[in-house]
Design a protein around this motif. Structure first.
Motif, mmCIF file in Angstrom:
data_model
loop_
_atom_site.group_PDB
_atom_site.id
_atom_site.type_symbol
_atom_site.label_atom_id
_atom_site.label_comp_id
_atom_site.label_asym_id
_atom_site.label_seq_id
_atom_site.Cartn_x
_atom_site.Cartn_y
_atom_site.Cartn_z
ATOM 1 N N UNK A 170 0.845 -1.189 0.000
ATOM 2 C CA UNK A 170 0.000 0.000 0.000
ATOM 3 C C UNK A 170 0.878 1.236 0.000
ATOM 4 N N UNK A 171 0.507 2.210 -0.810
ATOM 5 C CA UNK A 171 1.394 3.374 -0.977
ATOM 6 C C UNK A 171 0.590 4.654 -1.111
ATOM 7 N N UNK A 172 1.049 5.695 -0.430
ATOM 8 C CA UNK A 172 0.585 7.051 -0.689
ATOM 9 C C UNK A 172 1.793 7.859 -1.145
ATOM 10 N N UNK A 173 1.557 8.823 -2.010
ATOM 11 C CA UNK A 173 2.644 9.683 -2.504
ATOM 12 C C UNK A 173 2.285 11.136 -2.231
ATOM 13 N N UNK A 174 3.183 11.831 -1.534
ATOM 14 C CA UNK A 174 2.995 13.245 -1.250
ATOM 15 C C UNK A 174 3.552 14.107 -2.366
ATOM 16 N N UNK A 175 2.694 14.972 -2.909
ATOM 17 C CA UNK A 175 3.093 15.854 -4.013
ATOM 18 C C UNK A 175 3.181 17.311 -3.566
ATOM 19 N N UNK A 176 3.251 17.529 -2.266
ATOM 20 C CA UNK A 176 3.248 18.878 -1.736
ATOM 21 C C UNK A 176 4.400 19.727 -2.270
ATOM 22 N N UNK A 177 5.577 19.098 -2.445
ATOM 23 C CA UNK A 177 6.763 19.839 -2.883
ATOM 24 C C UNK A 177 7.412 19.161 -4.080
ATOM 25 N N UNK A 178 6.593 18.831 -5.049
ATOM 26 C CA UNK A 178 7.074 18.050 -6.192
ATOM 27 C C UNK A 178 7.436 18.902 -7.399
#
Length: 256
Positions: A170-178
């Protein structure tokens, strides 16, 4: 370990940030028919590194946010049992906040969610196929939906998948500072928070879907991982391979 900063090095760096917050980045359990398996069974990564992301998508750490040794130690002890066609619920910490930010306040993760399976005989290296992927729906990130449901994510195991033991990722990806990738500033770039456990499918179909290797599912310059996503909408494309859907010709039947 491949090029870029190792997970161990990053962990030491992040431990000095003094911005620690329990992240909505750690899968705490898996339920089936309301019965939840939790901390008493093996779940990777281990507690000590559960809040730290992987930002080098060419690293072996991308598999389960842990080392190959940890995976072998965990072995094949089953975390949860299910039938193909069942819906299981993955539980994340509902107070999900990232610890690696560009300011003094921890932030909620904004980004997509993915769930993969791989037969355990592949040692978590190859054979990964996606059974769930969600980016933005009705203007809300998948991670928003997890928070709104108190940390829960429902995932249906396709009825055509063959019985056996599988690593679930299971994976979440943070794009806050992408907006950019930088190894000199660890707050820059997409942040992957993967978690793994062994599940056993005890009844199902006869298909082991085609899989891919991890690392290898993402490119750090992928348009779904690098950019300014503050104004993203429902057209956002979930990164990685296509989601497996039975009957669409992307699997291999087991010979009787």
């Amino acid at each position: 370990m491949k090029s870029g900063i190792s997970l161990a090095t990053f962990t030491l760096f992040a431990a000095n940030l003094a911005r620690l917050a329990n992240a909505q980045t750690y899968m705490t359990g898996i339920s089936m028919y309301g019965a939840v398996s939790g901390d008493s069974k093996p779940l990777l990564p281990y507690y000590s590194i559960k809040n730290f992301p992987v930002m080098d998508f060419d690293s072996d750490d991308l598999r389960c946010r842990t080392t190959e040794t940890d995976i072998s130690v965990t072995g094949t002890e089953v975390f949860q049992v299910a039938n193909a066609g069942d819906t299981i619920t993955l539980y994340w910490d509902p107070d999900s906040r990232t610890i690696v930010t560009q300011n003094s306040e921890p932030e909620f993760i904004n980004g997509p969610c993915m769930v993969y399976l791989s037969p355990i005989e592949n040692d978590a290296k190859t054979g990964w196929f996606k059974i769930y992927g969600s980016g933005m729906v009705d203007g809300k990130w998948c991670t928003d939906g997890i928070r709104e449901r108190g940390g829960k994510l429902d995932v249906t195991i396709d009825a055509t998948i063959a019985p056996g033991k599988y690593y679930l990722r299971g994976e979440t990806i943070g794009l806050n500072y992408s907006q950019q990738n930088s190894w000199d500033d660890y707050t820059q770039g997409a942040q992957s928070f993967a978690n793994c456990a062994v599940i056993e499918i005890v009844a199902g179909g006869d298909v082991v879907p085609d899989g891919v290797s991890i690392p290898g599912i993402y490119d750090k310059d992928d348009s779904s991982l690098k950019g300014d996503f503050r104004d993203a909408d429902d057209s956002y494309e979930v990164p990685g391979p296509a989601e497996y859907k039975g009957g669409e010709g992307n699997g291999n039947a087991i010979d009787e």
